[in-house]
Design an enzyme around this catalytic site. Structure first.
Site, mmCIF file in Angstrom:
data_model
loop_
_atom_site.group_PDB
_atom_site.id
_atom_site.type_symbol
_atom_site.label_atom_id
_atom_site.label_comp_id
_atom_site.label_asym_id
_atom_site.label_seq_id
_atom_site.Cartn_x
_atom_site.Cartn_y
_atom_site.Cartn_z
ATOM 1 N N TRP A 99 -38.304 38.325 20.028
ATOM 2 C CA TRP A 99 -39.559 38.002 20.725
ATOM 3 C C TRP A 99 -40.468 39.217 20.771
ATOM 4 O O TRP A 99 -41.682 39.103 20.618
ATOM 5 C CB TRP A 99 -39.285 37.434 22.111
ATOM 6 C CG TRP A 99 -38.540 36.132 22.052
ATOM 7 C CD1 TRP A 99 -37.287 35.884 22.534
ATOM 8 C CD2 TRP A 99 -38.981 34.906 21.447
ATOM 9 N NE1 TRP A 99 -36.935 34.570 22.267
ATOM 10 C CE2 TRP A 99 -37.944 33.963 21.606
ATOM 11 C CE3 TRP A 99 -40.157 34.516 20.791
ATOM 12 C CZ2 TRP A 99 -38.051 32.649 21.127
ATOM 13 C CZ3 TRP A 99 -40.252 33.212 20.316
ATOM 14 C CH2 TRP A 99 -39.213 32.299 20.484
ATOM 15 N N ASP A 166 -43.383 40.494 29.009
ATOM 16 C CA ASP A 166 -42.978 39.114 28.715
ATOM 17 C C ASP A 166 -41.745 38.846 29.578
ATOM 18 O O ASP A 166 -40.686 39.420 29.344
ATOM 19 C CB ASP A 166 -42.653 38.999 27.218
ATOM 20 C CG ASP A 166 -42.092 37.625 26.836
ATOM 21 O OD1 ASP A 166 -41.896 36.774 27.721
ATOM 22 O OD2 ASP A 166 -41.844 37.419 25.617
ATOM 23 N N LYS A 190 -37.709 28.309 30.533
ATOM 24 C CA LYS A 190 -36.396 28.926 30.701
ATOM 25 C C LYS A 190 -35.952 28.871 32.171
ATOM 26 O O LYS A 190 -34.830 28.513 32.472
ATOM 27 C CB LYS A 190 -36.398 30.377 30.214
ATOM 28 C CG LYS A 190 -37.080 30.605 28.872
ATOM 29 C CD LYS A 190 -36.226 30.202 27.695
ATOM 30 C CE LYS A 190 -36.984 30.108 26.384
ATOM 31 N NZ LYS A 190 -37.718 31.272 25.951
HETATM 32 C C1 LIG Z 1 -38.585 31.566 24.651
HETATM 33 C C2 LIG Z 1 -39.250 32.890 24.650
HETATM 34 C C3 LIG Z 1 -40.524 33.087 24.088
HETATM 35 C C4 LIG Z 1 -41.277 31.996 23.360
HETATM 36 O O1 LIG Z 1 -41.834 31.116 24.259
HETATM 37 P P1 LIG Z 1 -42.770 29.921 23.767
HETATM 38 O O2 LIG Z 1 -43.235 29.377 25.084
HETATM 39 O O3 LIG Z 1 -41.924 28.975 22.994
HETATM 40 O O4 LIG Z 1 -43.867 30.475 22.960
HETATM 41 C C5 LIG Z 1 -41.089 34.341 24.168
HETATM 42 N N1 LIG Z 1 -40.455 35.353 24.778
HETATM 43 C C6 LIG Z 1 -39.229 35.205 25.317
HETATM 44 C C7 LIG Z 1 -38.571 36.367 25.976
HETATM 45 C C8 LIG Z 1 -38.597 33.972 25.276
HETATM 46 O O5 LIG Z 1 -37.378 33.816 25.817
#
Ligand SMILES: *Cc1c(COP(=O)(O)O)cnc(C)c1O
Length: 356
Positions: A99, A166, A190
């Site tokens: 990511w 993030d 998540k």
């Molecule tokens: C799942 C995830 C993403 C991607 O998220 P989307 O909403 O599918 O774009 C980005 N960063 C992390 C840390 C993730 O776990």
């Protein structure tokens, strides 16, 4: 048979949040209409949005001077929005997984990217330390929880420049000192709600740093001016987030959740560490409380498929490791009950006993 949902995302939600969302689809608060059939500018939806924002701010103790918005596009859209708005010349990124790499790739469209440290040399099995963030960059970007590799930055780091994080897969899993960050974002799917909504926590003051001309929808200023209502927000996803937030508040807040998460993770990590058959993949001090990755030791590698089959008969769902790590990954998000971790641990112990 009871299912134990270890999916990495979209993933388990509090049962009560799912049930109340189902009810709201049939009839929202007894108004005789579905949540899906009312205007996002109606009084009924405005009430939902206001409560969601207020609870999110309360549970995360978001200080004055910050705003919260709920957008579409996923965390992946933020990989582009962050540099579009704030990367004027150069930004620093910490490369701790896939990511983070995707975020770096988008940032390069807008300027120079300084990868201050990377754990790619050891397949992202640790969080780098001892790196220096240059003072002349526009911001420093980190991924607090590396969902695929199972590593996590669990303390709020000091940054000499605006800090962007993030937090897709560990938001609300522990208390965070929001004041250390200038922007935090994540996909809801998540730990917060269903897919389709992205949260952004933004320090209002950093908007003054924007120098570029930015298309309306990608400009944070647009969404702060009309919080989450510039265009039609993902109304259903927001509602389920609200139900999740109510559940967290009912349990006693994020500190209580953190203790529950520690208990679950300790149970599984202790089992892994005491096992003759299984072994962890991440360096101990970098281990995630949210995604617990483990494999079979070299001499038992050929038994991984058999364990997967055995675990399925015990109701385990979603424990297959990501293809870039292999083995197993148990995602132990907020909503996963302790009993599910216990069931997994029991299955691991029993399998080990019968196959060594
Ligand atoms: C799942 C995830 C993403 C991607 O998220 P989307 O909403 O599918 O774009 C980005 N960063 C992390 C840390 C993730 O776990």
């Amino acid at each position: 048979m009871k299912k134990h949902n270890f999916n990495a995302g979209p993933s388990i939600l509090p049962r009560i949040a799912v049930e109340n969302s189902a009810k709201a689809i049939l009839d929202l608060n007894g108004i005789g209409l579905s949540l899906l059939e009312i205007s996002h500018r109606s009084k009924d939806f405005q009430g939902i949005l206001d409560e969601t924002m207020a609870l999110f701010k309360e549970l995360l103790q978001i200080p004055a001077g910050y705003q919260v918005v709920f957008l579409g596009g996923g965390a992946s859209m933020q990989f582009c929005m962050v540099p579009y708005n704030f990367l004027n010349r150069k930004a620093a990124y910490l490369e701790t997984g896939v990511w983070a790499q995707k975020a770096i790739k988008e940032a390069k469209f807008f300027g120079e990217v300084n990868v201050v440290a990377s754990s790619s040399d050891k397949n992202f099995t640790y969080i780098p330390k001892g790196y220096v963030v240059p003072a002349d960059v526009d911001y420093f970007h980190i991924t607090t929880n590396n969902t695929i590799y199972g590593s996590e930055i669990r303390t709020d780091i000091e940054s000499p420049v605006p800090l962007v994080a993030d937090m897709s897969s560990d938001i609300l899993s522990r208390p965070v000192d929001i004041s250390k960050y200038d922007l935090i974002y994540g996909g809801a799917q998540k730990n917060l709600g269903p897919a389709g909504v992205t949260f952004v926590i933004i320090k209002e003051e950093i908007l003054s740093r924007v120098t570029r001309k930015i298309p309306t929808m990608l400009n944070y200023a647009t969404h702060l001016k009309e919080p989450s209502l510039f265009n039609t927000p993902p109304v259903f996803a927001i509602y389920t987030c609200l139900e999740t937030l109510r559940w967290i508040k009912g349990l006693g807040g994020v500190k209580v959740i953190e203790q529950m998460n520690l208990k679950k993770a300790n149970l599984l990590y202790d089992t892994i560490d005491n096992s003759r058959m299984f072994t962890g993949t991440v360096e101990k001090e970098s281990r995630s409380l949210m995604n617990i990755c483990f494999v079979m030791k070299e001499q038992y590698k050929d038994k991984e498929d058999a364990f997967m089959e055995f675990a399925k008969t015990r109701g385990m769902i979603g424990i297959k490791g990501h293809r870039s790590v292999g083995g197993f990954r148990a995602s132990t998000y907020n909503a996963l009950p302790y009993e599910s971790v216990q069931a997994l641990v029991d299955a691991m112990n029993e399998f080990e006993k019968n196959n060594i």
